[in-house]
Design a protein around this motif. Structure first.
Motif, PDB file in Angstrom:
ATOM      1  N   GLN A  75      -2.353 -39.044 -32.234  1.00 30.50           N
ATOM      2  CA  GLN A  75      -1.940 -38.188 -31.139  1.00 30.50           C
ATOM      3  C   GLN A  75      -2.128 -38.898 -29.799  1.00 30.50           C
ATOM      4  O   GLN A  75      -1.287 -38.776 -28.891  1.00 30.50           O
ATOM      5  N   ALA A  76      -3.232 -39.635 -29.654  1.00 32.78           N
ATOM      6  CA  ALA A  76      -3.454 -40.384 -28.411  1.00 32.78           C
ATOM      7  C   ALA A  76      -2.383 -41.457 -28.230  1.00 32.78           C
ATOM      8  O   ALA A  76      -1.857 -41.659 -27.122  1.00 32.78           O
ATOM      9  N   GLU A  77      -2.030 -42.156 -29.302  1.00 33.49           N
ATOM     10  CA  GLU A  77      -0.972 -43.161 -29.216  1.00 33.49           C
ATOM     11  C   GLU A  77       0.361 -42.516 -28.857  1.00 33.49           C
ATOM     12  O   GLU A  77       1.148 -43.085 -28.091  1.00 33.49           O
ATOM     13  N   LEU A  78       0.608 -41.339 -29.379  1.00 31.34           N
ATOM     14  CA  LEU A  78       1.846 -40.640 -29.040  1.00 31.34           C
ATOM     15  C   LEU A  78       1.890 -40.301 -27.555  1.00 31.34           C
ATOM     16  O   LEU A  78       2.936 -40.463 -26.907  1.00 31.34           O
ATOM     17  N   ARG A  79       0.787 -39.846 -26.991  1.00 25.37           N
ATOM     18  CA  ARG A  79       0.779 -39.513 -25.564  1.00 25.37           C
ATOM     19  C   ARG A  79       1.003 -40.752 -24.700  1.00 25.37           C
ATOM     20  O   ARG A  79       1.666 -40.676 -23.656  1.00 25.37           O
ATOM     21  N   VAL A  80       0.459 -41.886 -25.124  1.00 24.39           N
ATOM     22  CA  VAL A  80       0.696 -43.131 -24.380  1.00 24.39           C
ATOM     23  C   VAL A  80       2.185 -43.486 -24.419  1.00 24.39           C
ATOM     24  O   VAL A  80       2.787 -43.834 -23.389  1.00 24.39           O
ATOM     25  N   ARG A  81       2.799 -43.383 -25.578  1.00 27.80           N
ATOM     26  CA  ARG A  81       4.229 -43.689 -25.708  1.00 27.80           C
ATOM     27  C   ARG A  81       5.074 -42.723 -24.879  1.00 27.80           C
ATOM     28  O   ARG A  81       6.079 -43.117 -24.269  1.00 27.80           O
ATOM     29  N   GLN A  82       4.684 -41.463 -24.841  1.00 25.88           N
ATOM     30  CA  GLN A  82       5.420 -40.488 -24.035  1.00 25.88           C
ATOM     31  C   GLN A  82       5.311 -40.807 -22.553  1.00 25.88           C
ATOM     32  O   GLN A  82       6.295 -40.650 -21.806  1.00 25.88           O
ATOM     33  N   ALA A  83       4.137 -41.259 -22.102  1.00 25.71           N
ATOM     34  CA  ALA A  83       3.982 -41.648 -20.697  1.00 25.71           C
ATOM     35  C   ALA A  83       4.837 -42.867 -20.374  1.00 25.71           C
ATOM     36  O   ALA A  83       5.458 -42.943 -19.295  1.00 25.71           O
ATOM     37  N   GLN A  84       4.894 -43.829 -21.280  1.00 26.17           N
ATOM     38  CA  GLN A  84       5.736 -45.005 -21.065  1.00 26.17           C
ATOM     39  C   GLN A  84       7.216 -44.630 -21.022  1.00 26.17           C
ATOM     40  O   GLN A  84       7.986 -45.194 -20.228  1.00 26.17           O
ATOM     41  N   LEU A  85       7.606 -43.660 -21.835  1.00 27.98           N
ATOM     42  CA  LEU A  85       8.988 -43.202 -21.803  1.00 27.98           C
ATOM     43  C   LEU A  85       9.294 -42.527 -20.464  1.00 27.98           C
ATOM     44  O   LEU A  85      10.370 -42.750 -19.870  1.00 27.98           O
ATOM     45  N   ALA A  86       8.370 -41.721 -19.981  1.00 27.38           N
ATOM     46  CA  ALA A  86       8.582 -41.070 -18.678  1.00 27.38           C
ATOM     47  C   ALA A  86       8.716 -42.098 -17.572  1.00 27.38           C
ATOM     48  O   ALA A  86       9.545 -41.956 -16.659  1.00 27.38           O
ATOM     49  N   GLU A  87       7.910 -43.153 -17.626  1.00 22.71           N
ATOM     50  CA  GLU A  87       7.996 -44.211 -16.612  1.00 22.71           C
ATOM     51  C   GLU A  87       9.349 -44.916 -16.673  1.00 22.71           C
ATOM     52  O   GLU A  87       9.978 -45.185 -15.642  1.00 22.71           O
ATOM     53  N   ALA A  88       9.819 -45.229 -17.900  1.00 24.14           N
ATOM     54  CA  ALA A  88      11.100 -45.918 -18.035  1.00 24.14           C
ATOM     55  C   ALA A  88      12.249 -45.043 -17.555  1.00 24.14           C
ATOM     56  O   ALA A  88      13.185 -45.529 -16.902  1.00 24.14           O
ATOM     57  N   ARG A  89      12.196 -43.755 -17.841  1.00 21.21           N
ATOM     58  CA  ARG A  89      13.248 -42.855 -17.359  1.00 21.21           C
ATOM     59  C   ARG A  89      13.235 -42.738 -15.841  1.00 21.21           C
ATOM     60  O   ARG A  89      14.304 -42.686 -15.206  1.00 21.21           O
ATOM     61  N   ALA A  90      12.051 -42.693 -15.256  1.00 22.10           N
ATOM     62  CA  ALA A  90      11.960 -42.618 -13.798  1.00 22.10           C
ATOM     63  C   ALA A  90      12.516 -43.879 -13.153  1.00 22.10           C
ATOM     64  O   ALA A  90      13.200 -43.819 -12.114  1.00 22.10           O
TER      65      ALA A  90
END
Length: 343
Positions: A75-90
């Protein structure tokens, strides 16, 4: 020592063995199994069991969770990946929306300043040339004024180019790179989500829980052949019958038959033919995981138990008798059966 000719008293078996109900019989040992066969479910990744959702005897639907492994790290790894996705989209959105409205006035101001500087340097250069013609200025001052003019013109061209690039927006290749970064981040999120989902082991089909060999807090690995939960579709029970290769010449598909569970030779269980598994294999002992081989080979035939009052269980052994009477020999068989009955 005295000897006697009296015969030893006959001993009765504790349980009456099953007898063939047909004159011409093919007998085989059978094992009761679910219609779906035994579905052995195990963990696909090692870990500590955090929760078990089912109990033996419960019915589960396809996709229902059976047990779950500890997923905190995933779950922690998933949250890190989700944050990286948000950064790339921004980052992609920033490129797509460029130029910012707030960046245009400062850029225009730099262009205007460079134009004013160029004009001032041009006036200086013209004045020095006029004075040089009157022998008031020196050649050195003329050279300096001309160089200042050229530098101001270069600064203006630079400011104009930067302003034009700002108005043109993001470079196409930069947008392609940003979109690729978003796609990669999305795939990494999907991968992390799958890793989390794999920690929840679910039922592959609608079935009944036959065995649960896992408890919360236990560490489980992924060794082959060690199921943690056994499922099966028990709405219809099948019997897997081993037909000895010596009896195969008399066997025909569709033979009717009856079965008798071990310990009850009086209650016949009617069976209907389902299929033949057309592979003659070495005989194995009648255990769920037995691998003991003997000096004969068997053909496995599947029969369905018809509903009855007798309660049977998956894994129970059963004596199976198939009616191998030839249809053309019905009268001879009848006479033979009557003769046996008369005895």
């Amino acid at each position: 020592m005295l000897q006697t000719n009296r015969a030893a008293p006959a001993t009765q078996p504790p349980v009456e063995p099953s007898h063939a109900p047909y004159v011409d019989t093919i007998a085989g040992a059978g094992l009761i199994e679910p219609r779906s066969e035994n579905i052995e479910v195990a963990a696909v990744v090692p870990g500590t069991v955090s929760e078990v959702f089912v109990r033996v005897g419960e019915s589960v639907a396809a996709g229902s969770p059976l047990f779950r492994l500890d997923n905190r790290q995933r779950q922690a790894e998933l949250r890190v990946r989700q944050a990286q996705l948000a950064e790339a989209r921004a980052q992609l959105k920033r490129l797509e929306q460029s130029p910012r409205a707030e960046d245009i006035p400062p850029s225009e101001a730099r262009v205007h300043k460079a134009e004013a500087d160029l004009k001032a340097r041009k006036d200086d250069m013209d004045r020095v040339e006029s004075l040089l013609a009157k022998k008031v200025s020196t050649q050195q001052e003329q050279i300096q004024a001309e160089q200042a003019f050229l530098a101001a013109r270069a600064l203006l061209e630079q400011a104009q180019s930067e302003h034009a690039r700002l108005l043109a927006g993001a470079w196409k290749e930069d947008l392609d790179v940003a979109r690729a970064q978003v796609k990669m981040a999305e795939e990494e999120v999907s991968q992390a989500e799958i890793e989390v989902q794999r920690l929840v082991v679910t039922a592959p089909v609608d079935a009944t829980v036959l065995k649960v060999d896992v408890r919360p807090g236990e560490y489980v690995g992924t060794p082959p052949g060690q199921p943690l939960v056994v499922l099966g579709d028990t709405q219809v029970l099948h019997v897997r019958v081993d037909i000895d290769e010596q009896d195969l010449p008399r066997f025909r598909t569709g033979l009717p038959g009856q079965g008798f569970v071990r310990g009850d030779s009086q209650t016949a269980l009617p069976m209907s033919f389902v299929r033949v598994e057309p592979y003659v294999e070495p005989k194995r002992s009648l255990t769920n995981a037995g691998t003991e081989r003997v000096d004969t080979r068997v053909l496995q035939v599947i029969y369905a138990l018809e509903p009855g009052e007798r309660t049977v269980y998956v894994g129970q052994q059963i004596d199976v008798f198939l009616n191998a009477t030839e249809p053309s020999n019905g009268r001879a068989t009848l006479r033979k059966a009557q003769a046996l009955a008369a005895r």
